[in-house]
Design a protein around this motif. Sequence first.
Motif, PDB file in Angstrom:
ATOM      1  N   ASP A  26       0.858  -1.200   0.000  1.00 47.39           N
ATOM      2  CA  ASP A  26       0.000   0.000   0.000  1.00 47.39           C
ATOM      3  C   ASP A  26       0.893   1.249   0.000  1.00 47.39           C
ATOM      4  O   ASP A  26       1.087   1.886   1.028  1.00 47.39           O
ATOM      5  CB  ASP A  26      -0.889  -0.045   1.266  1.00 47.39           C
ATOM      6  N   PRO A  27       1.463   1.601  -1.187  1.00 45.84           N
ATOM      7  CA  PRO A  27       2.502   2.655  -1.206  1.00 45.84           C
ATOM      8  C   PRO A  27       1.973   4.080  -1.050  1.00 45.84           C
ATOM      9  O   PRO A  27       2.758   4.997  -0.851  1.00 45.84           O
ATOM     10  CB  PRO A  27       3.154   2.487  -2.593  1.00 45.84           C
ATOM     11  N   SER A  47      24.662   6.474 -10.728  1.00 45.18           N
ATOM     12  CA  SER A  47      23.620   5.617 -10.149  1.00 45.18           C
ATOM     13  C   SER A  47      22.431   5.542 -11.089  1.00 45.18           C
ATOM     14  O   SER A  47      22.111   6.525 -11.768  1.00 45.18           O
ATOM     15  CB  SER A  47      23.155   6.195  -8.805  1.00 45.18           C
ATOM     16  N   LEU A  48      21.774   4.410 -11.123  1.00 39.77           N
ATOM     17  CA  LEU A  48      20.476   4.285 -11.798  1.00 39.77           C
ATOM     18  C   LEU A  48      19.397   4.001 -10.749  1.00 39.77           C
ATOM     19  O   LEU A  48      18.514   4.801 -10.492  1.00 39.77           O
ATOM     20  CB  LEU A  48      20.523   3.163 -12.851  1.00 39.77           C
ATOM     21  N   ARG A  49      19.528   2.842 -10.056  1.00 37.26           N
ATOM     22  CA  ARG A  49      18.501   2.410  -9.114  1.00 37.26           C
ATOM     23  C   ARG A  49      18.369   3.337  -7.916  1.00 37.26           C
ATOM     24  O   ARG A  49      17.255   3.707  -7.527  1.00 37.26           O
ATOM     25  CB  ARG A  49      18.809   0.990  -8.588  1.00 37.26           C
ATOM     26  N   THR A  50      19.488   3.676  -7.290  1.00 37.56           N
ATOM     27  CA  THR A  50      19.425   4.455  -6.051  1.00 37.56           C
ATOM     28  C   THR A  50      18.817   5.822  -6.327  1.00 37.56           C
ATOM     29  O   THR A  50      17.974   6.317  -5.577  1.00 37.56           O
ATOM     30  CB  THR A  50      20.844   4.587  -5.472  1.00 37.56           C
ATOM     31  N   ARG A  51      19.250   6.418  -7.425  1.00 38.23           N
ATOM     32  CA  ARG A  51      18.748   7.742  -7.807  1.00 38.23           C
ATOM     33  C   ARG A  51      17.238   7.713  -8.060  1.00 38.23           C
ATOM     34  O   ARG A  51      16.478   8.489  -7.495  1.00 38.23           O
ATOM     35  CB  ARG A  51      19.475   8.174  -9.084  1.00 38.23           C
ATOM     36  N   MET A  52      16.812   6.772  -8.896  1.00 37.35           N
ATOM     37  CA  MET A  52      15.402   6.755  -9.309  1.00 37.35           C
ATOM     38  C   MET A  52      14.492   6.264  -8.182  1.00 37.35           C
ATOM     39  O   MET A  52      13.401   6.816  -7.977  1.00 37.35           O
ATOM     40  CB  MET A  52      15.234   5.854 -10.539  1.00 37.35           C
ATOM     41  N   SER A  53      14.913   5.230  -7.467  1.00 39.91           N
ATOM     42  CA  SER A  53      14.030   4.667  -6.432  1.00 39.91           C
ATOM     43  C   SER A  53      13.873   5.629  -5.265  1.00 39.91           C
ATOM     44  O   SER A  53      12.779   5.766  -4.702  1.00 39.91           O
ATOM     45  CB  SER A  53      14.547   3.311  -5.951  1.00 39.91           C
ATOM     46  N   LEU A 152      18.879  -3.306   3.154  1.00 44.32           N
ATOM     47  CA  LEU A 152      17.484  -3.325   3.623  1.00 44.32           C
ATOM     48  C   LEU A 152      16.604  -3.980   2.555  1.00 44.32           C
ATOM     49  O   LEU A 152      15.762  -4.839   2.851  1.00 44.32           O
ATOM     50  CB  LEU A 152      17.030  -1.883   3.921  1.00 44.32           C
ATOM     51  N   THR A 153      16.826  -3.606   1.306  1.00 43.81           N
ATOM     52  CA  THR A 153      16.097  -4.207   0.178  1.00 43.81           C
ATOM     53  C   THR A 153      16.357  -5.704   0.097  1.00 43.81           C
ATOM     54  O   THR A 153      15.432  -6.497  -0.123  1.00 43.81           O
ATOM     55  CB  THR A 153      16.582  -3.567  -1.143  1.00 43.81           C
ATOM     56  N   ASP A 154      17.611  -6.095   0.242  1.00 35.45           N
ATOM     57  CA  ASP A 154      17.973  -7.510   0.099  1.00 35.45           C
ATOM     58  C   ASP A 154      17.299  -8.354   1.179  1.00 35.45           C
ATOM     59  O   ASP A 154      16.784  -9.439   0.902  1.00 35.45           O
ATOM     60  CB  ASP A 154      19.496  -7.671   0.171  1.00 35.45           C
ATOM     61  N   ASN A 298      12.169  -3.567  -5.251  1.00 34.67           N
ATOM     62  CA  ASN A 298      12.036  -3.392  -3.796  1.00 34.67           C
ATOM     63  C   ASN A 298      12.884  -2.242  -3.257  1.00 34.67           C
ATOM     64  O   ASN A 298      12.661  -1.785  -2.135  1.00 34.67           O
ATOM     65  CB  ASN A 298      12.366  -4.700  -3.073  1.00 34.67           C
ATOM     66  N   ARG A 299      13.850  -1.760  -4.053  1.00 34.57           N
ATOM     67  CA  ARG A 299      14.623  -0.585  -3.624  1.00 34.57           C
ATOM     68  C   ARG A 299      13.679   0.595  -3.324  1.00 34.57           C
ATOM     69  O   ARG A 299      13.930   1.385  -2.416  1.00 34.57           O
ATOM     70  CB  ARG A 299      15.628  -0.178  -4.709  1.00 34.57           C
ATOM     71  N   LEU A 300      12.611   0.705  -4.117  1.00 32.56           N
ATOM     72  CA  LEU A 300      11.644   1.795  -3.930  1.00 32.56           C
ATOM     73  C   LEU A 300      10.995   1.720  -2.544  1.00 32.56           C
ATOM     74  O   LEU A 300      10.929   2.713  -1.818  1.00 32.56           O
ATOM     75  CB  LEU A 300      10.589   1.725  -5.046  1.00 32.56           C
ATOM     76  N   TYR A 301      10.532   0.538  -2.167  1.00 32.03           N
ATOM     77  CA  TYR A 301       9.792   0.400  -0.912  1.00 32.03           C
ATOM     78  C   TYR A 301      10.740   0.521   0.296  1.00 32.03           C
ATOM     79  O   TYR A 301      10.355   1.040   1.342  1.00 32.03           O
ATOM     80  CB  TYR A 301       9.017  -0.920  -0.904  1.00 32.03           C
ATOM     81  N   ALA A 302      11.971   0.043   0.108  1.00 32.85           N
ATOM     82  CA  ALA A 302      12.968   0.198   1.181  1.00 32.85           C
ATOM     83  C   ALA A 302      13.252   1.685   1.404  1.00 32.85           C
ATOM     84  O   ALA A 302      13.267   2.167   2.545  1.00 32.85           O
ATOM     85  CB  ALA A 302      14.249  -0.554   0.803  1.00 32.85           C
ATOM     86  N   ALA A 303      13.454   2.412   0.321  1.00 32.66           N
ATOM     87  CA  ALA A 303      13.731   3.852   0.454  1.00 32.66           C
ATOM     88  C   ALA A 303      12.541   4.573   1.069  1.00 32.66           C
ATOM     89  O   ALA A 303      12.705   5.465   1.917  1.00 32.66           O
ATOM     90  CB  ALA A 303      14.069   4.437  -0.915  1.00 32.66           C
ATOM     91  N   GLN A 304      11.335   4.167   0.667  1.00 34.00           N
ATOM     92  CA  GLN A 304      10.139   4.834   1.206  1.00 34.00           C
ATOM     93  C   GLN A 304       9.988   4.558   2.704  1.00 34.00           C
ATOM     94  O   GLN A 304       9.575   5.450   3.466  1.00 34.00           O
ATOM     95  CB  GLN A 304       8.891   4.373   0.435  1.00 34.00           C
TER      96      GLN A 304
END
Length: 315
Positions: A26-27, A47-53, A152-154, A298-304
């Motif tokens: 539920d983001p 960076s690609l993932r860290t920047r965007m997520s 955290l994502t892993d 999952n990088r997105l949800y970890a960052a959030q």
Amino acid sequence: MKHFTSVTDVPTPMGLIQKASAIKNDPFTNTELGKNKVMGLVFFNASLRTRMSTARAAYNLGMKVITLNVTADSWQLEFEDGVRMDAGTAEHIKEAVPVLCAYCDIIGVRSFPGLVNQKEDYAERVIHAFKDFGNCPIVNLESTTLHPLQSLTDMMTIEEYKQNACPKVVISWAPHIKPLPQAVANSFLQWSSHMDFDLTLTHPKGMELSEEFTAGVHIEQDQSKALEGADFVYVKNWSSFNNYGKIGEAPEWELTKDKLQMTNHAKLMHCLPVRRNVVISDDALNSEHSIVVSQAENRLYAAQAVLTELLNFSV
Ligand code: CP
């Protein structure tokens, strides 16, 4: 949680993992939490993932995002104390960080190691400078020795995919053409100590990590033996810690589909970016074993989850 620079900043790592999983389901429950707040993303490296997520996570919480690519867009920064700045550096970190904190409510910073001077890299000069000279929460977007957002994502991804209470998790060194940091592996070991894993670290002789991170970890230098019965295989290259920054010459350590046959139908993980047919073979990455794209999502949800905690603390 005041900062997120290492697992040691996190009061309950499992609580944060569970928060990230709940956000995945539920983001958009907290779209007002970051209203009128700004996330600053400071990159000394690509960076690609860290920047965007991280940017997307901030947007999901109602924040705005400003990105600074230090090397390309800004003044060259000085970190030494008491130096006469009559050469390349134009701005001291003692001014730069408080100025950035005047414009931003949370700052994320990425700064890779030089991989030349072990002592210098392991002193984590950039992250410490941001914490010491700033007055806003700092997020580690991968520092010289740690990548806690990745870990955290892993951990979240392993929790999501595991089929039994205590899965066998293998972190396997892999070859690479360039010297890479030890940060992902270091952080993975740090976070794993908070989890119910049967953890094995496998690498060729000479590719040992710092004992600061491997103390108490089961190490098996025979990759085939390590992979037997594994539920998860996390593949990662790192350069030598003891022979600091040197590349390991062991192409036979590439992770292939044949090697995955030795496992318990293991899920294949990698933080990305991955060099195909150097680090992991096409047939492994293209197989049903691979969860690398779901892991990256999952990088997105970890960052959030991290930004939610930091915003809740600072409100
Ligand atoms: N895994 C990871 O940190 O990816 P990026 O380097 O693309 O941000």
